[in-house]
Scaffold this active site. Sequence first.
Site, mmCIF file in Angstrom:
data_model
loop_
_atom_site.group_PDB
_atom_site.id
_atom_site.type_symbol
_atom_site.label_atom_id
_atom_site.label_comp_id
_atom_site.label_asym_id
_atom_site.label_seq_id
_atom_site.Cartn_x
_atom_site.Cartn_y
_atom_site.Cartn_z
ATOM 1 N N HIS A 60 -1.101 -3.207 -9.583
ATOM 2 C CA HIS A 60 -0.105 -2.262 -9.945
ATOM 3 C C HIS A 60 0.783 -2.223 -11.382
ATOM 4 C CE1 HIS A 60 0.613 -1.907 -5.308
ATOM 5 N NE2 HIS A 60 -0.593 -1.045 -5.566
ATOM 6 N N HIS B 63 -12.075 -0.489 -3.638
ATOM 7 C CA HIS B 63 -12.424 -0.032 -2.454
ATOM 8 C C HIS B 63 -13.947 -0.080 -1.926
ATOM 9 C CE1 HIS B 63 -9.053 2.637 -0.871
ATOM 10 N NE2 HIS B 63 -8.570 1.879 -1.754
ATOM 11 N N ASN C 173 -10.041 6.932 1.855
ATOM 12 C CA ASN C 173 -10.475 7.265 0.652
ATOM 13 C C ASN C 173 -10.385 8.997 0.351
ATOM 14 O OD1 ASN C 173 -11.558 4.706 -0.142
ATOM 15 N ND2 ASN C 173 -13.577 5.012 1.024
ATOM 16 N N ARG D 119 -9.315 0.568 -9.014
ATOM 17 C CA ARG D 119 -9.039 0.994 -7.888
ATOM 18 C C ARG D 119 -10.457 1.283 -7.029
ATOM 19 N NH1 ARG D 119 -8.454 7.255 -7.142
ATOM 20 N NH2 ARG D 119 -8.127 7.306 -4.881
#
Length: 366
Positions: A231, A102, A131, A98
């Site tokens: 996911h 980002h 964030n 993740r």
Amino acid sequence: MKMASIILVTLFLFNLVFVPSMALPFGFGFPGDYDQQQPPQDNEQNQDKNQKLVNDGNNGNLRVGFYKDSCPNAENIVAGALAEISKTNPNAIANLIRLQFHDCFVVGCDASILLDYSPTGDKVEKSSMFNGQLLKGADIIDDIKSKLEEQCPGAVSCSDTLAFSVNEGMAIAGLPRRAALGGRRDSIYSLASVAEDNNLPMPNWPLEKMVELFTRKGFTIEEMVILLGAHSVGSAHCDVFMERIYNFANTRKPDATLPTPVVNELQQICQNPGTPQFRNPPVNFDETPTVLDNLFYKNMITRNKTLLITDAHLLNDPRTIPVVQQMAGDEGLWQKRFAEVMVKLSSLNVSTGTDGEVRKTCRSTN
């Protein structure tokens, strides 16, 4: 309403709360005295394929064995450190995946997401509404980077530390091992305003807006669907999808596209927010939240089960449903394609050569 919107924004795609209780499959890791081990090996076919992906993306300065002279044990140091961290933090792998998304989707894979301040004095990416406090994994990179600095002071960039950690983490989570590509340099600035400038998606976006973003970043629709397969690991808190199971589109009814058994299952975990029992617990995307497999897609096909609205879109568009079906039917294919797309993600708009810097501490510029 504003706070709810912020929570929704911060919890999309890789920006999720990862709190599975299952232990990671440590058989893929490198426990023990990693300083004395040989670097993780990869077959020549995968090395060549990784290099071709980077060259096709005009980032040919990234290469396998980048640190063979300056820090020959770099990959091995990362592998040993992450194996130890994973023993006590089963969320580590998902948090790192993740974190890399980002970082790379804002300006590029330059570790700007890790900076605590910018020389400009502006708010940094990690403090943006996209964030915030829910962004986890920076402390993991701090630990791994400190071990690299002990062995090879000033050699390995923070952006490569993150990329190497994600590459190793995918192997720990069950994907075939691949040699890591190195050569990224670190940014000297980080701006929250750039993160918020339509560079990161929201969980309630329509599919067309998702397609526009991923296309702008250089990804095909197929690659978008494959990347959403991240996911396969992790979970989302109830409040991210609560409206779908209680009050979809202000109808006071569940989303009609969710089957009743799925609604009942989710309501058992997520109590109605209007009741004293509501505690906003996390819900795993699938039944194997620490393993990178294709169960996420299988659940979509066999049970029509999705948590996020953006995932549900994939079942309702002729451009995306064939990819979902293909990935659901062939786990090996998804693992192969996911690894390839992650190579592409980790090579996005990198700084190389003399651009940027190599930070000694990932939270601050040198």
